[in-house]
Scaffold this motif. Structure first.
Motif, PDB file in Angstrom:
ATOM      1  N   THR A  37       0.820  -1.212   0.000  1.00  0.00           N
ATOM      2  CA  THR A  37       0.000   0.000   0.000  1.00  0.00           C
ATOM      3  C   THR A  37       0.853   1.259   0.000  1.00  0.00           C
ATOM      4  O   THR A  37       0.546   2.238  -0.697  1.00  0.00           O
ATOM      5  CB  THR A  37      -0.964  -0.041   1.213  1.00  0.00           C
ATOM      6  N   VAL A  38       1.951   1.229   0.745  1.00  0.00           N
ATOM      7  CA  VAL A  38       2.848   2.391   0.762  1.00  0.00           C
ATOM      8  C   VAL A  38       3.510   2.548  -0.615  1.00  0.00           C
ATOM      9  O   VAL A  38       3.647   3.662  -1.132  1.00  0.00           O
ATOM     10  CB  VAL A  38       3.881   2.253   1.898  1.00  0.00           C
ATOM     11  N   THR A  39       3.895   1.436  -1.225  1.00  0.00           N
ATOM     12  CA  THR A  39       4.479   1.504  -2.566  1.00  0.00           C
ATOM     13  C   THR A  39       3.463   2.089  -3.550  1.00  0.00           C
ATOM     14  O   THR A  39       3.825   2.893  -4.419  1.00  0.00           O
ATOM     15  CB  THR A  39       4.941   0.103  -3.021  1.00  0.00           C
ATOM     16  N   ALA A  40       2.203   1.718  -3.391  1.00  0.00           N
ATOM     17  CA  ALA A  40       1.163   2.259  -4.280  1.00  0.00           C
ATOM     18  C   ALA A  40       1.033   3.778  -4.082  1.00  0.00           C
ATOM     19  O   ALA A  40       0.850   4.524  -5.056  1.00  0.00           O
ATOM     20  CB  ALA A  40      -0.173   1.566  -4.025  1.00  0.00           C
ATOM     21  N   ALA A  41       1.144   4.258  -2.846  1.00  0.00           N
ATOM     22  CA  ALA A  41       1.069   5.710  -2.595  1.00  0.00           C
ATOM     23  C   ALA A  41       2.246   6.418  -3.259  1.00  0.00           C
ATOM     24  O   ALA A  41       2.089   7.493  -3.861  1.00  0.00           O
ATOM     25  CB  ALA A  41       1.061   5.982  -1.091  1.00  0.00           C
ATOM     26  N   ALA A  42       3.423   5.802  -3.154  1.00  0.00           N
ATOM     27  CA  ALA A  42       4.607   6.390  -3.793  1.00  0.00           C
ATOM     28  C   ALA A  42       4.430   6.414  -5.308  1.00  0.00           C
ATOM     29  O   ALA A  42       4.825   7.380  -5.981  1.00  0.00           O
ATOM     30  CB  ALA A  42       5.853   5.593  -3.415  1.00  0.00           C
ATOM     31  N   LEU A  43       3.811   5.361  -5.856  1.00  0.00           N
ATOM     32  CA  LEU A  43       3.598   5.303  -7.307  1.00  0.00           C
ATOM     33  C   LEU A  43       2.592   6.349  -7.771  1.00  0.00           C
ATOM     34  O   LEU A  43       2.769   6.979  -8.812  1.00  0.00           O
ATOM     35  CB  LEU A  43       3.119   3.905  -7.709  1.00  0.00           C
ATOM     36  N   LYS A  44       1.537   6.536  -6.994  1.00  0.00           N
ATOM     37  CA  LYS A  44       0.552   7.566  -7.377  1.00  0.00           C
ATOM     38  C   LYS A  44       1.196   8.953  -7.332  1.00  0.00           C
ATOM     39  O   LYS A  44       0.955   9.792  -8.208  1.00  0.00           O
ATOM     40  CB  LYS A  44      -0.652   7.521  -6.442  1.00  0.00           C
ATOM     41  N   THR A  45       2.011   9.179  -6.317  1.00  0.00           N
ATOM     42  CA  THR A  45       2.725  10.455  -6.227  1.00  0.00           C
ATOM     43  C   THR A  45       3.613  10.643  -7.459  1.00  0.00           C
ATOM     44  O   THR A  45       3.654  11.725  -8.057  1.00  0.00           O
ATOM     45  CB  THR A  45       3.575  10.489  -4.933  1.00  0.00           C
ATOM     46  N   ALA A  46       4.291   9.569  -7.853  1.00  0.00           N
ATOM     47  CA  ALA A  46       5.185   9.624  -9.012  1.00  0.00           C
ATOM     48  C   ALA A  46       4.413   9.919 -10.298  1.00  0.00           C
ATOM     49  O   ALA A  46       4.823  10.744 -11.120  1.00  0.00           O
ATOM     50  CB  ALA A  46       5.940   8.301  -9.150  1.00  0.00           C
ATOM     51  N   VAL A  47       3.286   9.238 -10.465  1.00  0.00           N
ATOM     52  CA  VAL A  47       2.502   9.416 -11.690  1.00  0.00           C
ATOM     53  C   VAL A  47       1.898  10.820 -11.723  1.00  0.00           C
ATOM     54  O   VAL A  47       1.873  11.483 -12.763  1.00  0.00           O
ATOM     55  CB  VAL A  47       1.413   8.327 -11.798  1.00  0.00           C
ATOM     56  N   PHE A  48       1.449  11.295 -10.573  1.00  0.00           N
ATOM     57  CA  PHE A  48       0.923  12.668 -10.508  1.00  0.00           C
ATOM     58  C   PHE A  48       2.001  13.668 -10.910  1.00  0.00           C
ATOM     59  O   PHE A  48       1.768  14.561 -11.730  1.00  0.00           O
ATOM     60  CB  PHE A  48       0.410  12.979  -9.098  1.00  0.00           C
ATOM     61  N   ALA A  49       3.211  13.496 -10.355  1.00  0.00           N
ATOM     62  CA  ALA A  49       4.315  14.412 -10.669  1.00  0.00           C
ATOM     63  C   ALA A  49       4.628  14.357 -12.161  1.00  0.00           C
ATOM     64  O   ALA A  49       4.786  15.402 -12.822  1.00  0.00           O
ATOM     65  CB  ALA A  49       5.551  14.049  -9.854  1.00  0.00           C
ATOM     66  N   ALA A  50       4.698  13.145 -12.713  1.00  0.00           N
ATOM     67  CA  ALA A  50       5.029  13.003 -14.135  1.00  0.00           C
ATOM     68  C   ALA A  50       3.961  13.674 -14.988  1.00  0.00           C
ATOM     69  O   ALA A  50       4.264  14.395 -15.939  1.00  0.00           O
ATOM     70  CB  ALA A  50       5.152  11.526 -14.487  1.00  0.00           C
ATOM     71  N   SER A  51       2.704  13.449 -14.624  1.00  0.00           N
ATOM     72  CA  SER A  51       1.603  14.001 -15.408  1.00  0.00           C
ATOM     73  C   SER A  51       1.624  15.532 -15.364  1.00  0.00           C
ATOM     74  O   SER A  51       1.490  16.202 -16.394  1.00  0.00           O
ATOM     75  CB  SER A  51       0.283  13.448 -14.845  1.00  0.00           C
ATOM     76  N   LEU A  52       1.839  16.098 -14.175  1.00  0.00           N
ATOM     77  CA  LEU A  52       1.852  17.550 -14.021  1.00  0.00           C
ATOM     78  C   LEU A  52       3.024  18.179 -14.772  1.00  0.00           C
ATOM     79  O   LEU A  52       2.850  19.148 -15.523  1.00  0.00           O
ATOM     80  CB  LEU A  52       1.939  17.900 -12.527  1.00  0.00           C
ATOM     81  N   LEU A  53       4.208  17.614 -14.614  1.00  0.00           N
ATOM     82  CA  LEU A  53       5.378  18.225 -15.253  1.00  0.00           C
ATOM     83  C   LEU A  53       5.358  18.034 -16.761  1.00  0.00           C
ATOM     84  O   LEU A  53       5.856  18.883 -17.496  1.00  0.00           O
ATOM     85  CB  LEU A  53       6.661  17.755 -14.588  1.00  0.00           C
TER      86      LEU A  53
END
Ligand SMILES: *Cc1c(COP(=O)(O)O)cnc(C)c1O
Length: 422
Positions: free
Chosen positions: A288-304
């Protein structure tokens, strides 16, 4: 998103909403893996009859430490392999990797890196850099590396040729501080079978740092003989205070245990102190923590991406690790981005990170991390070596709401710098 607690410009908030919407499919894939891996971990606890007694540790030599020995079996089941060595005594991922390399390699052996230059801290371990410090090279272990192809992918034919007569094939799953693509578990499995078809005795070892629980399978599920990782990354779930693991073939794990402690004594010693509860709770939360890190990563990638920056991997691309590389293009932006991450951290938000000469790295590095566990990169953190192409590597996020806020803070701080510069 209405934001009562942080100053984020309305334009950035609008962009953030758009970034999140276009990431919906990627989020759904992350959640599917979270469910699968969460249940995989739970079943390993149940099969191994974990009880309250396993959570309390030993002191002194640590003989007959049931909690420690059973945790090894829990990891082995999760990773689909014969055995594992999970210890708080591993000081870092580099130490666990070093233990595995020195555990199985002998003078005269050849080690082949399949993914070009390995992670920075491994250079002195192998002996690519530095002399006389006790590297593998000092001990008579030879090393060669196969460069990745122009597009950053594996050169399978060259790998097969280079592995003829070699004792070990070494593969780094994650991109580390490079902009090459990370290697998926499917690609690892295919390369492993092709290499083993030519050299059946070769030991296929994978630096699995940052990769655990990102996919449904691990390299050990597809033929790797050894995988190694750090417990202040994915498999520690943000709870483990320190440590690492080595998992894989039972005969190799015995050699690694002999190297970690002493030949003959091996895994029988090594008290667990008060760490077991954290290690069990950590692996339990890890999917679950890895999934949170992945969502954060995908959000950052999408925004940038929306802002026009090159990001690796792209928001919609399939992932095999939690790292995102973002080319910001200038030292000023790197520093501002990292300072923005720091200023939205739960710990040390008031600190202002600056570039410094970090041991083991060959250029200055700036690091932003306000973590409960010092240096834990499963918690939101950003690292950037101060060199071309001025890319920042972003990883972690214990929860998605706080991870997302960290990214917004970083971008906001970077933008205000751009505006002042005008
Ligand atoms: C983190 C990491 C390591 C080990 O680094 P430590 O800082 O020593 O834990 C090795 N390889 C990769 C790819 C990593 O991400």
């Amino acid at each position: 998103m209405k934001n009562q607690f942080f100053i984020v410009s309305p334009q950035l908030l609008a962009l953030a909403n758009e970034a999140e919407q276009r990431a919906a499919d990627a989020f759904a894939r992350i959640e599917a893996n979270e469910h699968y891996n969460g249940q995989k971990v739970l079943s390993a606890f149940i099969n191994n009859h974990i009880s309250a007694a396993h959570l309390s540790g030993t002191t002194g030599y640590g003989y007959d430490d049931r909690g420690r020995d059973t945790l090894d079996r829990v990891f082995a089941q999760i990773f689909g392999c014969e055995d594992a060595l999970v210890r708080h005594n591993f000081m870092s991922g580099t130490h666990a990797l070093t233990t595995a390399l020195f555990g199985v390699l002998r003078p005269g052996d050849v080690m082949v890196s399949l993914t070009g230059k390995p992670y920075d801290t491994l250079e002195e371990v192998i002996g690519i850099r530095g002399q006389g410090g006790g590297s593998l090279k000092d001990w008579g272990v030879s090393y060669r590396q196969v460069e990745l192809k122009e597009d950053g992918t594996l050169d399978a034919d060259a790998c097969i040729t280079a592995c003829k007569g070699a004792k070990m094939a070494y593969l780094q799953r994650s991109r580390g501080y490079s902009l090459r693509p990370s290697v998926t578990v499917t690609e690892i499995g295919e390369l492993c079978s092709r290499i083993k078809a030519e050299n059946p005795d070769i030991i296929f070892m994978v630096d699995n740092c940052y990769g655990e629980f990102v996919e449904q399978k691990e390299p050990t599920d597809v033929g790797a003989d050894l995988i190694v990782g750090s417990l202040i990354k994915n498999p520690g779930g943000g709870i483990a205070k320190t440590g690492g693991y080595i998992a894989g073939r039972a005969d190799l794990i015995t050699l690694c245990a002999n190297r970690l402690s002493s030949p003959g004594v091996g895994r029988e010693v090594g008290c667990s102190l008060d760490e077991l509860r954290s290690l069990y709770l950590g692996i339990y939360l890890a999917p679950t923590v890895t999934a949170a890190a992945l969502k954060t990563a995908v959000f950052a990638a999408s925004l940038l991406e929306l802002m026009g920056y090159q990001v690796y991997p792209r928001a919609m691309e399939e992932r095999t690790d939690i790292i995102t590389g973002i080319c910001l293009g200038s030292p000023e932006k790197l520093v501002r981005f990292c300072q923005g991450i720091q200023s939205a951290s739960p710990i040390d938000a008031f600190a202002l990170p600056e570039p410094w000469d970090m041991p083991g790295y060959d250029s200055q590095v700036i690091m932003a991390a306000g973590a409960f566990t010092m240096g834990a990169s499963i918690e939101l953190s950003a690292d950037a070596p101060m060199r071309e192409p001025y890319a920042v590597w972003l990883q972690g996020g214990l929860t998605y709401p706080t991870g997302k806020m960290g990214i917004l803070s970083a971008v906001q701080r970077m933008l205000s710098q751009e505006q002042t510069a005008l």
